[in-house]
Design a protein around this motif. Structure first.
Motif, PDB file in Angstrom:
ATOM      1  N   GLY A   6      -9.704 -21.900  -9.676  1.00 44.67           N
ATOM      2  CA  GLY A   6      -9.453 -20.544 -10.632  1.00 44.67           C
ATOM      3  C   GLY A   6      -9.189 -20.934 -12.115  1.00 44.67           C
ATOM      4  O   GLY A   6      -8.721 -20.236 -12.726  1.00 44.67           O
ATOM      5  N   MET A   7      -9.066 -22.409 -12.285  1.00 47.24           N
ATOM      6  CA  MET A   7      -8.713 -23.260 -13.894  1.00 47.24           C
ATOM      7  C   MET A   7     -10.027 -23.295 -13.951  1.00 47.24           C
ATOM      8  O   MET A   7     -10.217 -22.664 -15.364  1.00 47.24           O
ATOM      9  CB  MET A   7      -8.115 -24.245 -13.630  1.00 47.24           C
ATOM     10  N   VAL A   8     -10.719 -23.880 -13.368  1.00 51.34           N
ATOM     11  CA  VAL A   8     -12.241 -23.983 -13.747  1.00 51.34           C
ATOM     12  C   VAL A   8     -12.865 -22.684 -13.760  1.00 51.34           C
ATOM     13  O   VAL A   8     -13.804 -21.939 -14.671  1.00 51.34           O
ATOM     14  CB  VAL A   8     -13.251 -24.216 -12.637  1.00 51.34           C
ATOM     15  N   PHE A   9     -12.730 -21.538 -13.385  1.00 51.04           N
ATOM     16  CA  PHE A   9     -12.918 -19.921 -13.663  1.00 51.04           C
ATOM     17  C   PHE A   9     -12.510 -19.829 -14.614  1.00 51.04           C
ATOM     18  O   PHE A   9     -13.445 -18.613 -15.600  1.00 51.04           O
ATOM     19  CB  PHE A   9     -12.676 -19.214 -12.309  1.00 51.04           C
ATOM     20  N   GLY A  10     -10.903 -19.887 -14.781  1.00 53.49           N
ATOM     21  CA  GLY A  10     -10.810 -18.827 -16.014  1.00 53.49           C
ATOM     22  C   GLY A  10     -11.279 -19.646 -17.252  1.00 53.49           C
ATOM     23  O   GLY A  10     -11.488 -19.324 -18.353  1.00 53.49           O
ATOM     24  N   PHE A  11     -11.548 -20.744 -16.966  1.00 56.75           N
ATOM     25  CA  PHE A  11     -12.434 -21.941 -18.170  1.00 56.75           C
ATOM     26  C   PHE A  11     -13.208 -21.029 -18.766  1.00 56.75           C
ATOM     27  O   PHE A  11     -13.349 -21.067 -20.279  1.00 56.75           O
ATOM     28  CB  PHE A  11     -11.845 -23.101 -17.898  1.00 56.75           C
ATOM     29  N   GLY A  12     -14.036 -21.234 -17.961  1.00 55.84           N
ATOM     30  CA  GLY A  12     -15.773 -20.654 -18.118  1.00 55.84           C
ATOM     31  C   GLY A  12     -15.171 -19.670 -18.620  1.00 55.84           C
ATOM     32  O   GLY A  12     -16.323 -19.173 -19.663  1.00 55.84           O
ATOM     33  N   LEU A  13     -14.730 -18.360 -17.985  1.00 52.69           N
ATOM     34  CA  LEU A  13     -14.282 -16.859 -18.861  1.00 52.69           C
ATOM     35  C   LEU A  13     -13.854 -17.296 -20.195  1.00 52.69           C
ATOM     36  O   LEU A  13     -14.061 -16.565 -21.103  1.00 52.69           O
ATOM     37  CB  LEU A  13     -13.428 -16.235 -17.909  1.00 52.69           C
ATOM     38  N   GLY A  14     -12.855 -17.949 -20.512  1.00 51.33           N
ATOM     39  CA  GLY A  14     -12.727 -18.616 -21.970  1.00 51.33           C
ATOM     40  C   GLY A  14     -13.218 -18.313 -22.739  1.00 51.33           C
ATOM     41  O   GLY A  14     -13.436 -18.310 -23.975  1.00 51.33           O
ATOM     42  N   ILE A  15     -15.006 -19.439 -22.185  1.00 50.20           N
ATOM     43  CA  ILE A  15     -15.534 -20.221 -22.992  1.00 50.20           C
ATOM     44  C   ILE A  15     -16.331 -18.789 -23.246  1.00 50.20           C
ATOM     45  O   ILE A  15     -16.705 -18.859 -24.961  1.00 50.20           O
ATOM     46  CB  ILE A  15     -16.299 -21.104 -22.530  1.00 50.20           C
ATOM     47  N   ALA A  17     -15.903 -15.075 -22.763  1.00 49.56           N
ATOM     48  CA  ALA A  17     -15.310 -14.662 -24.068  1.00 49.56           C
ATOM     49  C   ALA A  17     -15.277 -14.897 -25.910  1.00 49.56           C
ATOM     50  O   ALA A  17     -15.662 -13.920 -26.707  1.00 49.56           O
ATOM     51  CB  ALA A  17     -14.055 -14.331 -23.705  1.00 49.56           C
ATOM     52  N   GLY A  18     -14.695 -16.083 -26.168  1.00 42.81           N
ATOM     53  CA  GLY A  18     -14.888 -16.665 -26.797  1.00 42.81           C
ATOM     54  C   GLY A  18     -16.504 -16.814 -28.267  1.00 42.81           C
ATOM     55  O   GLY A  18     -16.919 -16.695 -28.766  1.00 42.81           O
ATOM     56  N   LEU A  19     -17.086 -16.651 -27.124  1.00 43.75           N
ATOM     57  CA  LEU A  19     -18.726 -17.051 -27.592  1.00 43.75           C
ATOM     58  C   LEU A  19     -19.163 -15.302 -28.032  1.00 43.75           C
ATOM     59  O   LEU A  19     -20.194 -15.500 -29.316  1.00 43.75           O
ATOM     60  CB  LEU A  19     -19.718 -18.006 -26.400  1.00 43.75           C
TER      61      LEU A  19
END
Length: 83
Positions: A6-15, A17-19
């Motif tokens: 879940g953390m890895v998935f959330g981290f990926g989504l955050g990156i 969204a940021g891009l």
């Protein structure tokens, strides 16, 4: 394990969204990332990280040694006091 995924998935989504929501164009962002990648591959930054990691390792070993000694002392005192 689910938490880590879940953390890895959330981290990926955050990156992602940021891009996507970045205030500059994709071309400018890619150029900036490329420039930062070149800077990171340089030796000075790697040497600094290596030195910090070595310092953290030494501190961790010292803490482990002190804690182990303290726990052994407490165990010996508790064992000898016959609770």
């Amino acid at each position: 394990m689910k938490f880590v995924l879940g953390m890895v998935f959330g981290f990926g989504l955050g990156i992602a969204a940021g891009l996507l929501l970045a205030p500059q164009s994709g071309e400018a962002t890619r150029a900036q990332l490329n420039e930062q990648g070149i800077q990171l591959s340089g030796g000075a930054f790697n040497d600094e990280i290596r030195a910090r990691a070595q310092e953290a390792l030494v501190q961790g070993r010292e803490l482990y040694s002190r804690t182990k000694t303290e726990l052994n002392d407490r165990y010996t005192r508790a064992k000898n006091s016959n609770f």
